[in-house]
Write a protein that holds these residues in place. Structure first.
Motif, PDB file in Angstrom:
ATOM      1  N   GLY A 176       0.786  -1.229   0.000  1.00 28.86           N
ATOM      2  CA  GLY A 176       0.000   0.000   0.000  1.00 28.86           C
ATOM      3  C   GLY A 176       0.810   1.268   0.000  1.00 28.86           C
ATOM      4  N   GLU A 177       2.136   1.169   0.150  1.00 30.83           N
ATOM      5  CA  GLU A 177       2.980   2.360   0.154  1.00 30.83           C
ATOM      6  C   GLU A 177       3.395   2.728  -1.265  1.00 30.83           C
ATOM      7  OE1 GLU A 177       5.598   2.861   3.945  1.00 30.83           O
ATOM      8  OE2 GLU A 177       5.824   0.783   3.293  1.00 30.83           O
ATOM      9  N   VAL A 209       2.959  -0.360  -3.957  1.00 32.70           N
ATOM     10  CA  VAL A 209       3.299  -1.773  -3.751  1.00 32.70           C
ATOM     11  C   VAL A 209       2.021  -2.571  -3.520  1.00 32.70           C
ATOM     12  CG1 VAL A 209       4.509  -3.416  -2.272  1.00 32.70           C
ATOM     13  CG2 VAL A 209       5.542  -1.180  -2.771  1.00 32.70           C
ATOM     14  N   GLU A 210       1.843  -3.605  -4.317  1.00 30.41           N
ATOM     15  CA  GLU A 210       0.642  -4.438  -4.207  1.00 30.41           C
ATOM     16  C   GLU A 210       0.939  -5.784  -3.559  1.00 30.41           C
ATOM     17  OE1 GLU A 210      -2.517  -5.713  -7.535  1.00 30.41           O
ATOM     18  OE2 GLU A 210      -2.585  -3.677  -6.724  1.00 30.41           O
ATOM     19  N   THR A 266       4.560  -8.845  -3.089  1.00 28.99           N
ATOM     20  CA  THR A 266       5.991  -9.046  -3.300  1.00 28.99           C
ATOM     21  C   THR A 266       6.320  -9.065  -4.788  1.00 28.99           C
ATOM     22  OG1 THR A 266       6.126 -10.348  -1.255  1.00 28.99           O
ATOM     23  CG2 THR A 266       7.943 -10.561  -2.815  1.00 28.99           C
ATOM     24  N   GLY A 267       7.186  -8.124  -5.200  1.00 26.73           N
ATOM     25  CA  GLY A 267       7.626  -8.083  -6.592  1.00 26.73           C
ATOM     26  C   GLY A 267       6.656  -7.465  -7.563  1.00 26.73           C
ATOM     27  N   LEU A 268       5.542  -6.882  -7.053  1.00 28.07           N
ATOM     28  CA  LEU A 268       4.545  -6.294  -7.958  1.00 28.07           C
ATOM     29  C   LEU A 268       4.128  -4.918  -7.459  1.00 28.07           C
ATOM     30  CD1 LEU A 268       2.583  -6.559 -10.392  1.00 28.07           C
ATOM     31  CD2 LEU A 268       0.917  -7.522  -8.788  1.00 28.07           C
ATOM     32  N   VAL A 269       4.205  -3.931  -8.360  1.00 23.40           N
ATOM     33  CA  VAL A 269       3.743  -2.572  -8.056  1.00 23.40           C
ATOM     34  C   VAL A 269       2.748  -2.156  -9.125  1.00 23.40           C
ATOM     35  CG1 VAL A 269       5.890  -1.955  -6.893  1.00 23.40           C
ATOM     36  CG2 VAL A 269       5.635  -1.459  -9.330  1.00 23.40           C
ATOM     37  N   ARG A 270       1.896  -1.214  -8.781  1.00 22.92           N
ATOM     38  CA  ARG A 270       0.834  -0.811  -9.705  1.00 22.92           C
ATOM     39  C   ARG A 270       0.852   0.692  -9.906  1.00 22.92           C
ATOM     40  NH1 ARG A 270      -4.284  -2.963 -11.255  1.00 22.92           N
ATOM     41  NH2 ARG A 270      -3.925  -4.770  -9.889  1.00 22.92           N
ATOM     42  N   VAL A 271       0.672   1.094 -11.161  1.00 17.68           N
ATOM     43  CA  VAL A 271       0.518   2.504 -11.523  1.00 17.68           C
ATOM     44  C   VAL A 271      -0.848   2.652 -12.159  1.00 17.68           C
ATOM     45  CG1 VAL A 271       1.390   4.427 -12.901  1.00 17.68           C
ATOM     46  CG2 VAL A 271       2.991   2.754 -11.949  1.00 17.68           C
TER      47      VAL A 271
END
Length: 234
Positions: free
Chosen positions: A201-202, A219-220, A222-227
């Motif tokens: 969530g950060e 950060v969603e 481990t190893g995955l982020v969302r834009v």
């Protein structure tokens, strides 16, 4: 000139003490109807941000008699154990200092633990407890807390507050991550490099490895982020 002896002074104090005691009692007492009106106020449920107030003591009753209308001050924040209730009767108003407990179902720690302890389900239990004078959010479900680390030592029975725990980082600085880009109904993936550590969530800066552009992503897992470019999740 008349002089007081020590014996005379003691006699005078002894004579005055009952008067002083009665005066003090008059300042802090209330008639039965006034007390009943306050009891009804608390019996109907005085709640604030998920906690229910229970009266411990009235520090000073108003100079009045009969039933009063009671209310919490609009400025009340957090859950203080000492504050002033508002009492009204006709056009008259008093601020009445009271002491309360703020009771809520909350997750507490079962045993003494040190700072930086990794929380597990068996370390915690749900208990109805007094959260007065605590600052920060508390939990009613331990599953959310599993895997978090404590930021300070906790003693058995302590309520676990938001300031006492820290979400472990799911992404560390320098990690290669998948960037999920939401554009309308489209989902585009790219590879990137995390520029700092962060928990779920950060928001963190991520460098796109193909375009070398720096973007902000959430950060969603481990190893995955969302834009998200459409103001929300796709």
């Amino acid at each position: 000139m008349r002089h007081f002896t020590s014996h005379s002074a003691l006699l005078l104090i002894a004579l005055l003490l009952p008067t002083l005691a009665l005066s003090e009692q008059a300042d802090t007492s209330a008639d039965a109807t006034m007390q009943q009106s306050l009891t009804r106020f608390f019996k109907h449920g005085v709640t604030l941000h998920g906690a229910t107030a229970e009266l411990v003591a009235v520090r000073h009753w108003p100079d009045a008699s009969g039933s009063l209308r009671w209310s919490l001050p609009a400025s009340l924040r957090n859950h203080p154990s000492h504050f002033s209730l508002i009492a009204e009767q006709g056009n008259r108003r008093w601020y009445v200092p009271v002491q309360v407990r703020w009771m809520s179902s909350a997750i507490v720690i079962r045993q003494n633990i040190s700072a930086r302890s990794l929380l597990t389900r068996d370390m915690m239990t749900n208990r109805r407890t007094d959260i007065a004078d605590h600052h920060g959010a508390w939990w009613q479900n331990s599953s959310t807390l599993v895997g978090m680390r404590t930021t300070r030592p906790l003693a058995a029975g302590d309520v676990i507050l938001s300031s006492y725990v820290k979400q472990p980082p799911l992404v560390k600085r320098g990690d290669l991550v998948s960037i999920l880009l939401d554009v309308g109904g489209l989902h585009i993936r790219a590879e990137g490099k995390a520029m700092r550590s962060a928990g779920k969530g950060e928001s963190i800066p991520v460098r796109n490895l193909r375009s070398h552009e720096m973007i902000q992503a959430v950060v969603e897992q481990t190893g995955l982020v969302r834009v998200s470019l459409n103001g929300g999740r796709g």
